[in-house]
Design a protein around this motif. Structure first.
Motif, PDB file in Angstrom:
ATOM      1  N   LYS A 142      -3.537   3.449  -4.392  1.00 33.29           N
ATOM      2  CA  LYS A 142      -3.524   5.046  -3.552  1.00 33.29           C
ATOM      3  C   LYS A 142      -4.423   4.977  -2.134  1.00 33.29           C
ATOM      4  O   LYS A 142      -5.138   5.349  -1.287  1.00 33.29           O
ATOM      5  N   THR A 143      -5.932   4.435  -3.276  1.00 36.17           N
ATOM      6  CA  THR A 143      -7.202   4.438  -1.815  1.00 36.17           C
ATOM      7  C   THR A 143      -6.826   3.168  -1.140  1.00 36.17           C
ATOM      8  O   THR A 143      -7.130   3.229   0.017  1.00 36.17           O
ATOM      9  N   VAL A 144      -5.842   2.467  -0.748  1.00 33.04           N
ATOM     10  CA  VAL A 144      -5.323   1.485  -0.165  1.00 33.04           C
ATOM     11  C   VAL A 144      -4.674   1.757   1.091  1.00 33.04           C
ATOM     12  O   VAL A 144      -4.970   1.786   1.976  1.00 33.04           O
ATOM     13  N   ARG A 145      -3.804   2.660   0.485  1.00 31.35           N
ATOM     14  CA  ARG A 145      -3.115   3.801   1.755  1.00 31.35           C
ATOM     15  C   ARG A 145      -3.786   4.549   2.172  1.00 31.35           C
ATOM     16  O   ARG A 145      -3.498   4.380   3.633  1.00 31.35           O
ATOM     17  N   ALA A 177      11.500  -1.034  -3.357  1.00 32.79           N
ATOM     18  CA  ALA A 177      11.180   0.332  -4.322  1.00 32.79           C
ATOM     19  C   ALA A 177      10.363  -0.224  -6.000  1.00 32.79           C
ATOM     20  O   ALA A 177       9.658   0.493  -6.532  1.00 32.79           O
ATOM     21  N   ALA A 178      11.719  -1.445  -6.109  1.00 37.41           N
ATOM     22  CA  ALA A 178      10.314  -2.372  -7.389  1.00 37.41           C
ATOM     23  C   ALA A 178       9.003  -2.478  -7.309  1.00 37.41           C
ATOM     24  O   ALA A 178       7.974  -2.705  -8.281  1.00 37.41           O
ATOM     25  N   MET A 179       8.975  -3.153  -6.053  1.00 35.55           N
ATOM     26  CA  MET A 179       7.664  -4.008  -6.062  1.00 35.55           C
ATOM     27  C   MET A 179       6.266  -2.781  -5.582  1.00 35.55           C
ATOM     28  O   MET A 179       5.295  -2.783  -6.635  1.00 35.55           O
ATOM     29  N   ALA A 180       6.855  -1.521  -4.765  1.00 37.63           N
ATOM     30  CA  ALA A 180       6.539  -0.626  -4.632  1.00 37.63           C
ATOM     31  C   ALA A 180       5.288  -0.034  -5.571  1.00 37.63           C
ATOM     32  O   ALA A 180       5.831   0.502  -6.629  1.00 37.63           O
ATOM     33  N   ASP A 181       3.423   0.483  -4.882  1.00 38.01           N
ATOM     34  CA  ASP A 181       3.579   1.912  -5.609  1.00 38.01           C
ATOM     35  C   ASP A 181       3.990   2.937  -5.473  1.00 38.01           C
ATOM     36  O   ASP A 181       4.473   4.450  -6.453  1.00 38.01           O
ATOM     37  N   THR A 182       4.679   3.039  -4.063  1.00 35.66           N
ATOM     38  CA  THR A 182       5.148   4.473  -3.636  1.00 35.66           C
ATOM     39  C   THR A 182       6.459   4.843  -3.892  1.00 35.66           C
ATOM     40  O   THR A 182       6.974   4.224  -4.626  1.00 35.66           O
ATOM     41  N   VAL A 183       6.430   6.383  -4.186  1.00 37.97           N
ATOM     42  CA  VAL A 183       7.938   6.948  -4.901  1.00 37.97           C
ATOM     43  C   VAL A 183       8.591   6.526  -4.060  1.00 37.97           C
ATOM     44  O   VAL A 183      10.125   6.148  -3.734  1.00 37.97           O
TER      45      VAL A 183
END
Length: 327
Positions: A162-165, A89-95
Motif C-alpha cells: 500500500k505504501t509503494v502504491r 489477481a492471485a499475485m497482487a495485493d490489490t483487489v
C-alpha cells in the motif's frame, strides 16, 4: 503463466507479508506507474554497471499492448513473463490488479550514504504508521526535490504494497533510510550541518513567519544564513495545534510563555513529522531546533500529516531555491 495455484505465484503473493520481504530482500511494485519507474531505474542501473533492481515482471498481454513503453522496458530486463488476469489477481495485493507487477530488490540506503551527499532537505517520518500517509509524504518529498526520506523505528515498512502504491513511483526517485533511531539521527544530521525542525501544531514558531523572514533576508546584503538564528525575533506568533503534530484552529493556545527561536528556512533542514494519532513525542520534539506550526485560516481542526508535510517541505524547498538564485 496460466495457473494461479502455481508455486511461483504463491511465492510472489507472499511478498505482501513483511516477514517474506525481509527474508528475501524483495518487494512488489504494482500498476503501470510504479512498474514504469522501477523499470526506468533498473535501466539506469544496468547502464552504470550496477546490480539490477527488477528481478521479475508479470504482465497481461492487454497491458503490454496498451503501454508500449512498458513492454519495451520490461523485455529489456529479460525477466518478463506474460500472465493471465487470474494469475495476476492471485499475485497482487490489490483487489483489482492493473495488469502488471514487478518483483524488485530492496533499495533502501544507509544514513551515512545520505549524509555523504550533503543533503539540504530531508523528510523524517517519526512513527508514521499509515501506509497511505507514508507514501504521500515520500511522494511530496520527491516533488519538493528533497534529498532523502528517513523512516524512524516504529514507522510503517516503506515496502508495504500500500505504501509503494501511494508513492506513485516516487519510491524509485528518492533515497530513503529505514529504522533510524531519532536521537542518533538528529545528532548525525547536525554533525553534517543539517538543522532539525519539528512540525508541531502547538509550536511557538509560525511557518508563515519563517517564510516572511526568509524572503526579507534575500533583500539584505551579507553572508548567507546556514542554520538556526536563535535570536528570539519571532515572538509567540504561531497558531495552535493538535496532538498529532498538525496545525490547529485559531484561538487555541500554542506554547504560551515559550521563547520562539527564529530559524533560517533556506538552511539545510530535516523536518520531523509525527504519528497520526499521537504526533511527535516529547523526546522527539526535544530533538528539534524549533517547533513549527502550520497556520490554519479556515474552520478545519487540523491538517492530515501528509498534507502538513507537503506544506512544510515546499516552504523549505522554495526558500532554498530562492536563496540559490540570489546567492
Amino acid at each position: 503463466m496460466t495457473n494461479p495455484r502455481a508455486d511461483r505465484v504463491r511465492d510472489v503473493a507472499k511478498l505482501a507479508q513483511r516477514s517474506a520481504r525481509t527474508r528475501r530482500g524483495l518487494f512488489l511494485a504494482e500498476g503501470p506507474q510504479a512498474v514504469r519507474e522501477a523499470l526506468r531505474l533498473d535501466a539506469r542501473l544496468a547502464d552504470d554497471g550496477a546490480p539490477r533492481l527488477v528481478a521479475e515482471v508479470y504482465a497481461s498481454a492487454a497491458c503490454l499492448e496498451r503501454y508500449p513503453e512498458l513492454d519495451a522496458l520490461a523485455r529489456a530486463t529479460g525477466a518478463l513473463r506474460t500472465a493471465t488476469d487470474d494469475v495476476l489477481a492471485a499475485m497482487a495485493d490489490t483487489v483489482s490488479p492493473q495488469g502488471i507487477l514487478a518483483v524488485c530488490r530492496q533499495l533502501d540506503v544507509t544514513l551515512a550514504e545520505v549524509l555523504s551527499r550533503g543533503p539540504r532537505l530531508v523528510a523524517v517520518l517519526c512513527r508514521v504508521q499509515d501506509p497511505g500517509n507514508a507514501g504521500t509524504i515520500l511522494r511530496a518529498a520527491d516533488s519538493a526535490g528533497a534529498d532523502a526520506v528517513v523512516f524512524t523505528e516504529g514507522s510503517v515498512d516503506p515496502y508495504n504494497p500500500k505504501t509503494v502504491r501511494s508513492t506513485a513511483g516516487s519510491l524509485f526517485h528518492v533515497p530513503f533510510v529505514i529504522g533510524a533511531d531519532p536521537a542518533e539521527l538528529a545528532q548525525q544530521l547536525r554533525g553534517a550541518g543539517v538543522g532539525v525542525l519539528a512540525a508541531d501544531g502547538y509550536g511557538p514558531v509560525d511557518l508563515d513567519a519563517l517564510q516572511d523572514e526568509s524572503a526579507a533576508r534575500r533583500l539584505t546584503v551579507g553572508p548567507p544564513v546556514v542554520g538556526p538564528l536563535g535570536d528570539g525575533t519571532l515572538g509567540d506568533r504561531a497558531l495552535g495545534g493538535g496532538a498529532n503534530g498538525e496545525a490547529a484552529p485559531e484561538g487555541r493556545s500554542s506554547g504560551e510563555g515559550e521563547a520562539a527561536p527564529s530559524y533560517a528556512l533556506e538552511a539545510p533542514t530535516a523536518w520531523l513529522f509525527g504519528n497520526e494519532a499521537q504526533g511527535l513525542s516529547d523526546a522527539e520534539l526535544a530533538l528539534a531546533d524549533a517547533r513549527v506550526a502550520v497556520p490554519l485560516y479556515g474552520e478545519a481542526e487540523s491538517l492530515n500529516v501528509g498534507t502538513a508535510a507537503t506544506v512544510c517541505l515546499y516552504a523549505s524547498a522554495r526558500a532554498q531555491r530562492r536563496g540559490q538564485r540570489t546567492g
